[in-house]
Scaffold this motif. Structure first.
Motif, PDB file in Angstrom:
ATOM      1  N   GLU A  98     -19.141   4.999 -14.255  1.00 45.20           N
ATOM      2  CA  GLU A  98     -18.654   3.714 -14.769  1.00 45.20           C
ATOM      3  C   GLU A  98     -17.252   3.388 -14.265  1.00 45.20           C
ATOM      4  OE1 GLU A  98     -18.511   1.463 -19.109  1.00 45.20           O
ATOM      5  OE2 GLU A  98     -18.225   3.630 -19.010  1.00 45.20           O
ATOM      6  N   THR A  99     -16.474   4.439 -13.954  1.00 45.34           N
ATOM      7  CA  THR A  99     -15.095   4.212 -13.512  1.00 45.34           C
ATOM      8  C   THR A  99     -14.758   5.109 -12.326  1.00 45.34           C
ATOM      9  OG1 THR A  99     -14.168   5.885 -15.021  1.00 45.34           O
ATOM     10  CG2 THR A  99     -14.348   3.631 -15.859  1.00 45.34           C
ATOM     11  N   ILE A 100     -13.982   4.560 -11.412  1.00 42.18           N
ATOM     12  CA  ILE A 100     -13.404   5.296 -10.282  1.00 42.18           C
ATOM     13  C   ILE A 100     -11.916   5.001 -10.320  1.00 42.18           C
ATOM     14  CG2 ILE A 100     -13.352   5.603  -7.779  1.00 42.18           C
ATOM     15  CD1 ILE A 100     -16.246   4.434  -7.755  1.00 42.18           C
ATOM     16  N   TYR A 101     -11.097   6.044 -10.310  1.00 39.68           N
ATOM     17  CA  TYR A 101      -9.660   5.852 -10.490  1.00 39.68           C
ATOM     18  C   TYR A 101      -8.905   6.603  -9.406  1.00 39.68           C
ATOM     19  CZ  TYR A 101      -5.280   5.150 -13.070  1.00 39.68           C
ATOM     20  OH  TYR A 101      -4.021   4.762 -13.442  1.00 39.68           O
ATOM     21  N   PHE A 102      -8.106   5.870  -8.631  1.00 42.09           N
ATOM     22  CA  PHE A 102      -7.227   6.480  -7.631  1.00 42.09           C
ATOM     23  C   PHE A 102      -5.847   6.635  -8.237  1.00 42.09           C
ATOM     24  CE2 PHE A 102     -10.536   4.503  -5.062  1.00 42.09           C
ATOM     25  CZ  PHE A 102     -10.780   5.462  -4.079  1.00 42.09           C
ATOM     26  N   GLY A 103      -5.449   7.901  -8.484  1.00 44.34           N
ATOM     27  CA  GLY A 103      -4.140   8.185  -9.055  1.00 44.34           C
ATOM     28  C   GLY A 103      -3.341   9.081  -8.136  1.00 44.34           C
ATOM     29  N   GLY A 104      -2.137   9.434  -8.556  1.00 43.87           N
ATOM     30  CA  GLY A 104      -1.316  10.242  -7.665  1.00 43.87           C
ATOM     31  C   GLY A 104      -0.065  10.768  -8.332  1.00 43.87           C
ATOM     32  N   GLY A 105       0.930  11.011  -7.444  1.00 41.63           N
ATOM     33  CA  GLY A 105       1.055  10.513  -6.111  1.00 41.63           C
ATOM     34  C   GLY A 105       1.079   8.990  -6.058  1.00 41.63           C
ATOM     35  N   THR A 106       0.854   8.493  -4.863  1.00 43.62           N
ATOM     36  CA  THR A 106       0.860   7.051  -4.615  1.00 43.62           C
ATOM     37  C   THR A 106      -0.361   6.684  -3.779  1.00 43.62           C
ATOM     38  OG1 THR A 106       3.286   7.157  -4.551  1.00 43.62           O
ATOM     39  CG2 THR A 106       2.250   5.098  -3.869  1.00 43.62           C
ATOM     40  N   PRO A 107      -1.471   6.313  -4.424  1.00 47.12           N
ATOM     41  CA  PRO A 107      -2.679   5.970  -3.672  1.00 47.12           C
ATOM     42  C   PRO A 107      -2.511   4.803  -2.701  1.00 47.12           C
ATOM     43  CG  PRO A 107      -3.208   6.395  -5.950  1.00 47.12           C
ATOM     44  CD  PRO A 107      -1.712   6.371  -5.865  1.00 47.12           C
ATOM     45  N   SER A 108      -1.531   3.931  -2.946  1.00 44.72           N
ATOM     46  CA  SER A 108      -1.353   2.789  -2.045  1.00 44.72           C
ATOM     47  C   SER A 108      -0.786   3.183  -0.691  1.00 44.72           C
ATOM     48  CB  SER A 108      -0.457   1.723  -2.696  1.00 44.72           C
ATOM     49  OG  SER A 108       0.759   2.274  -3.175  1.00 44.72           O
ATOM     50  N   VAL A 109      -0.507   4.482  -0.470  1.00 43.74           N
ATOM     51  CA  VAL A 109      -0.139   4.910   0.883  1.00 43.74           C
ATOM     52  C   VAL A 109      -1.378   5.046   1.768  1.00 43.74           C
ATOM     53  CG1 VAL A 109       1.906   6.136   0.071  1.00 43.74           C
ATOM     54  CG2 VAL A 109      -0.213   7.418   0.455  1.00 43.74           C
ATOM     55  N   LEU A 110      -2.570   5.038   1.166  1.00 40.53           N
ATOM     56  CA  LEU A 110      -3.795   5.126   1.961  1.00 40.53           C
ATOM     57  C   LEU A 110      -4.096   3.794   2.634  1.00 40.53           C
ATOM     58  CD1 LEU A 110      -6.351   7.185  -0.169  1.00 40.53           C
ATOM     59  CD2 LEU A 110      -4.572   7.983   1.386  1.00 40.53           C
ATOM     60  N   THR A 111      -4.714   3.865   3.807  1.00 34.16           N
ATOM     61  CA  THR A 111      -5.124   2.653   4.504  1.00 34.16           C
ATOM     62  C   THR A 111      -6.399   2.104   3.874  1.00 34.16           C
ATOM     63  OG1 THR A 111      -6.534   3.797   6.086  1.00 34.16           O
ATOM     64  CG2 THR A 111      -4.191   3.575   6.664  1.00 34.16           C
ATOM     65  N   ILE A 112      -6.722   0.870   4.210  1.00 33.01           N
ATOM     66  CA  ILE A 112      -7.963   0.263   3.739  1.00 33.01           C
ATOM     67  C   ILE A 112      -9.160   1.100   4.186  1.00 33.01           C
ATOM     68  CG2 ILE A 112      -9.486  -1.742   3.973  1.00 33.01           C
ATOM     69  CD1 ILE A 112      -7.158  -2.245   2.130  1.00 33.01           C
ATOM     70  N   ASP A 113      -9.161   1.544   5.429  1.00 39.96           N
ATOM     71  CA  ASP A 113     -10.281   2.344   5.929  1.00 39.96           C
ATOM     72  C   ASP A 113     -10.436   3.645   5.148  1.00 39.96           C
ATOM     73  OD1 ASP A 113     -11.030   0.513   7.821  1.00 39.96           O
ATOM     74  OD2 ASP A 113      -9.947   1.474   9.482  1.00 39.96           O
ATOM     75  N   GLU A 114      -9.320   4.296   4.802  1.00 38.94           N
ATOM     76  CA  GLU A 114      -9.391   5.554   4.050  1.00 38.94           C
ATOM     77  C   GLU A 114      -9.949   5.318   2.649  1.00 38.94           C
ATOM     78  OE1 GLU A 114      -5.726   7.932   6.279  1.00 38.94           O
ATOM     79  OE2 GLU A 114      -5.297   6.574   4.610  1.00 38.94           O
ATOM     80  N   LEU A 115      -9.489   4.261   2.005  1.00 38.16           N
ATOM     81  CA  LEU A 115      -9.997   3.926   0.679  1.00 38.16           C
ATOM     82  C   LEU A 115     -11.481   3.559   0.738  1.00 38.16           C
ATOM     83  CD1 LEU A 115      -6.959   1.845  -0.598  1.00 38.16           C
ATOM     84  CD2 LEU A 115      -7.763   3.984  -1.621  1.00 38.16           C
TER      85      LEU A 115
END
Length: 398
Positions: A53-70
């Motif tokens: 139901e949920t997918i969560y990108f936490g960290g750290g700083t997930p916004s350092v990932l590129t669109i392709d990596e995400l």
């Protein structure tokens, strides 16, 4: 319903107060993302038969990932798990990342994926790969606070980021920190009011804490920064309650305030004891009976995954452990602790113990009964962790 948490252990720079697991060296980023993908594949049997139901990108700083990596990570989940039609997919992000990725021409060396997607804004690209909720680490709208904490953004970037995000996302949360040394109550009120001016539907707010081995702890020990003040923390917590509840927010968990229909589904699942798996170094997992945690070291994590092993340790939870966790998480929320659930899941001995131990806190107007549900009062919410520890069962192991 279950959830997947993905820990992205990278940051551009270290905040002075943070003791989460991360590295400011991004050289291993691609290699580690490949390992995250493999761990997602390795562990699919753990949630077989469960809907995600949920997918969560936490960290750290997930916004350092590129669109392709995400995109790679999200598509791997959809390929290996049964996912609900519209899962909540949250990305934690820092304002400076989102603003810099908007202007891709200025950041070619770290934003190749953004350049490849240059036909749209970073926010549109996030939407295109399925991200539908942003959690933005604002922390403060005042420059002196941001500099003390060594945040990578300034207040102008914070405000610009929110304005741009609102053009594309409805489901936005921002983080704010109170009890910052030097932050008086008037500045804290101004911070909250500034946040409200953007019409954000969710705010997470935490007292600044001094963790061992952080830069902040060293500065305080050397007398360079004043220590945090417990009275200031409690006072500013109640200011937060008063202003946000007056603005229509529901204080649904100790550190979280949401407008109706905008509670975090991911975090709510944690507090309600639902199953989830944590992917990545230092990530935690829970299956209802045991907790697991991955190794807190990027290279050890990479080496293990590349050898076909998930570097995870487990702890079997006793009945008493599960009771204690339920009391802790329940008291932090508007759903409270149910006597009937205690009776059904743990037995009459635990129910009687809870009733007995809670009497003193009820007399002090820190807890109250709503039917068979034990809840924290407005006054008690700031003290809830200490109150919960008084309700823990420590003498039963079965």
């Amino acid at each position: 319903m279950s959830g997947i948490y993905i820990h992205i252990p990278f940051c551009k720079q270290a905040c002075h107060y943070c003791d989460f697991h991360f590295s400011t060296n991004l050289k291993k980023k691609k290699e580690l993302v490949d390992c995250l993908v493999r761990e997602i594949e390795f562990r699919k049997e753990e949630l077989k038969g469960d809907q995600i139901e949920t997918i969560y990108f936490g960290g750290g700083t997930p916004s350092v990932l590129t669109i392709d990596e995400l995109r790679f990570l999200i598509s791997t989940i959809f390929e290996n798990y049964e996912v609900v039609e519209t899962p909540e997919i949250t990305l934690e992000a820092n304002p400076d990342d989102l603003i810099s990725l908007q202007d891709v021409s200025c950041h070619t060396e770290r934003s190749r994926s953004a350049i490849e997607e240059a036909s749209g804004t970073i926010f549109e690209n996030y939407q295109n790969i399925g991200i539908n909720r942003l959690s933005i680490g604002i922390q403060s709208f005042f420059e002196e606070d941001l500099q003390l904490m060594n945040r990578a953004h300034d207040f102008r970037e914070a405000e610009k980021c929110i304005r741009e995000a609102k053009n594309h996302f409805q489901n936005i949360s921002i983080d704010l920190i109170y009890c910052i040394p030097g932050m008086d109550d008037d500045r804290w009120r101004a911070n909250i009011e500034r946040a409200l001016s953007f019409d954000i539907p969710h705010i997470s707010s935490y007292a600044l804490t001094v963790e061992p081995k952080t830069a902040l702890a060293a500065f305080i020990k050397k007398g360079m920064v004043q220590d945090v003040d417990d009275e200031q923390a409690e006072r500013q917590f109640h200011i937060l309650q008063e202003i946000l509840e007056g603005a229509g927010f529901i204080h649904y968990e100790t550190s979280n305030f949401g407008k109706p229909s905008y509670f975090s589904k991911n975090n709510t699942a944690y507090w309600q004891g639902k199953k989830y798996i944590g992917i990545g170094p230092s990530a935690h997992s829970f299956d209802g009976e045991k907790r697991g945690w991955n190794v807190r070291n990027n290279q050890k994590y990479i080496t293990a995954i590349q050898s076909g092993q998930v570097p995870i340790e487990y702890e079997e939870l006793s009945k008493t452990d599960r009771y204690n966790e339920y009391v802790m998480t329940g008291l932090r929320t508007i759903w409270g602790v149910s006597l009937s659930k205690i009776e059904n899941d743990f037995g009459s001995k635990y129910r009687e113990y809870l009733e007995m131990q809670s009497q003193n806190h009820i007399a002090k107007s820190l807890l109250f009964w709503d039917g068979d549900t034990l809840l924290a009062t407005k006054k008690g919410k700031f003290l809830v962790d200490g109150i919960a520890s008084d309700l823990f069962m420590v003498n039963l192991k079965k």
